[in-house]
Write an enzyme that holds these catalytic residues in place. Structure first.
Site, PDB file in Angstrom:
ATOM      1  CB  SER A 105       6.540  18.212  36.094  1.00  0.00           C
ATOM      2  OG  SER A 105       7.650  17.589  35.471  1.00  0.00           O
ATOM      3  CE1 TYR A 127      14.243  19.116  34.216  1.00  0.00           C
ATOM      4  CE2 TYR A 127      12.240  17.810  34.008  1.00  0.00           C
ATOM      5  CZ  TYR A 127      13.300  18.283  34.775  1.00  0.00           C
ATOM      6  OH  TYR A 127      13.402  17.904  36.083  1.00  0.00           O
ATOM      7  CB  THR A 153      14.411  22.848  35.153  1.00  0.00           C
ATOM      8  OG1 THR A 153      13.168  22.952  35.857  1.00  0.00           O
ATOM      9  CG2 THR A 153      15.420  22.134  36.031  1.00  0.00           C
ATOM     10  CE  LYS A 220      12.531  23.531  40.491  1.00  0.00           C
ATOM     11  NZ  LYS A 220      13.536  22.444  40.356  1.00  0.00           N
ATOM     12  CG  HIS A 244      16.475  18.912  40.451  1.00  0.00           C
ATOM     13  ND1 HIS A 244      16.302  19.525  39.241  1.00  0.00           N
ATOM     14  CD2 HIS A 244      15.698  17.805  40.408  1.00  0.00           C
ATOM     15  CE1 HIS A 244      15.477  18.820  38.484  1.00  0.00           C
ATOM     16  NE2 HIS A 244      15.088  17.755  39.188  1.00  0.00           N
TER      17      HIS A 244
END
Length: 349
Positions: A105, A127, A153, A220, A244
């Site tokens: 992440s 992100y 994402t 995603k 999510h």
């Protein structure tokens, strides 16, 4: 749910501050999407084949040129150091030992270099931050450390309101939150504004990330055929069907229901992965039959991490893979590649 996962969830709950366990478990809104996730996989029924001389089935797969022992991988989740002292380093080691793909992440709390050193094959989840220099710096670091793909994402222009608010990202120590992003802050930038998600992210960012990284970029959060097609046309090298974990838009369609139309829209042009509510090898088998090339586990991996560190992560991945292997044998499939769309149906009600 596999009994071993149920046991690890119970051990994780006992080991964690109640607020942090709720942070892992919570969904958005009334948690409708969260409750529906696992049940949606169990709606499906399998149509086994007989006398196929399949032998011992293989779970090996290849994703974007990377050979893996299992199609069961680790989904991107943040803040692992609130669950275990070694955080994402332990998660990486567990995934490596299971021969599984790891997605790290953007919100990892362990230094990326340490995570990469402990990992087998790994991708970086991205992100898009308001200050683009921050995420572009992290991407460059990931490329240098051996990441082989990026996972953008797309479903988080802002954080959805979570139902259980005993703990939140605000409670994660600042040093952990900025363990990786902080190194790439421009001089004088407000760190919390700079690292926040950018609500203006668009399809154009797929090509931009591919250009600056030289890596394939997956998207995603895809739940619709038209979005799937648009992302691929914009340069996406793969898709992840995801809502999510039910933590963003409540009542979003379950991934088991969205997967077939997404897979149909791209017709094998790019790999399709899926996460959300998968709790057994049988769930994974259903996903493969519906068009997924691999499945990703979120909460179960966190249960394993909180209960038993790296060994717990490996236990989760090994258990789901073993269950999948048995299911393949009973289905009459020699490998993951031999699972077909007509191997699964949804019974009429």
């Amino acid at each position: 749910m596999l009994p071993v996962l149920r046991d690890l969830a119970a051990r994780a709950e006992a080991a964690l501050d109640p607020g942090w366990f709720d942070y892992v478990e919570t969904g958005a809104g009334e948690e409708v999407a969260l409750r529906e996730a696992a049940a949606a996989w169990r709606e499906h029924r399998l149509r086994p084949r007989v006398l196929r001389a399949a032998g011992e089935p293989s779970t090996a797969v290849e994703l974007l040129g990377t050979a893996l022992d299992t199609p069961v991988g680790v989904a991107a989740t943040g803040y692992h150091r609130v669950l275990a002292a070694d955080g994402e380093v332990a998660t990486a080691a567990g995934a490596r030992d299971a021969g599984a793909l790891l997605v790290v992440s953007t919100r990892a709390t362990s230094p990326l270099a340490e995570v990469a050193a402990a990992a087998g094959p790994w991708w970086l989840q991205v992100y898009l931050t308001r200050e683009r220099a921050v995420i572009e710096g992290l991407v460059a670091e990931a490329v240098e450390l051996g990441a082989s793909a990026l996972v953008l994402t797309g479903d988080t222009p802002l954080l959805g309101t979570r139902a259980r608010t005993g703990r939140s990202a605000r409670d994660v120590p600042h040093a952990w939150q900025l363990a990786n992003l902080g190194r790439h802050l421009p001089a004088g930038a407000d760190p919390w504004h700079a690292v926040a998600q950018d609500p203006a992210a668009s399809l154009d960012d797929i090509g931009r990330l591919a250009e600056i990284s030289g890596l394939p970029v997956l998207v995603k959060g895809v739940l619709r055929a038209d979005d799937a097609r648009a992302c691929v046309d914009a340069g996406a090298a793969g898709l992840v069907v995801s809502n999510h974990g039910g933590r963003q838009l409540d009542r979003a369609v379950a991934t088991a229901h969205a997967l077939p139309e997404v897979a149909q829209a791209v017709r094998g042009e790019v790999p399709v992965l899926v996460d959300g509510g998968l709790r057994s090898g049988l769930d994974a088998l259903v996903a493969l039959a519906l068009g997924a090339d691999a499945v990703m586990l979120g909460r179960p991996v966190l249960w394993g991490l909180a209960a038993d560190g790296a060994a717990g992560v490996r236990t989760v991945l090994d258990a789901v893979t073993a269950d999948l292997r048995e299911a393949l044998a009973l289905l009459g499939a020699a490998s993951v590649a031999h699972v077909a769309r007509d191997d699964v149906v949804v019974p009429r009600r």
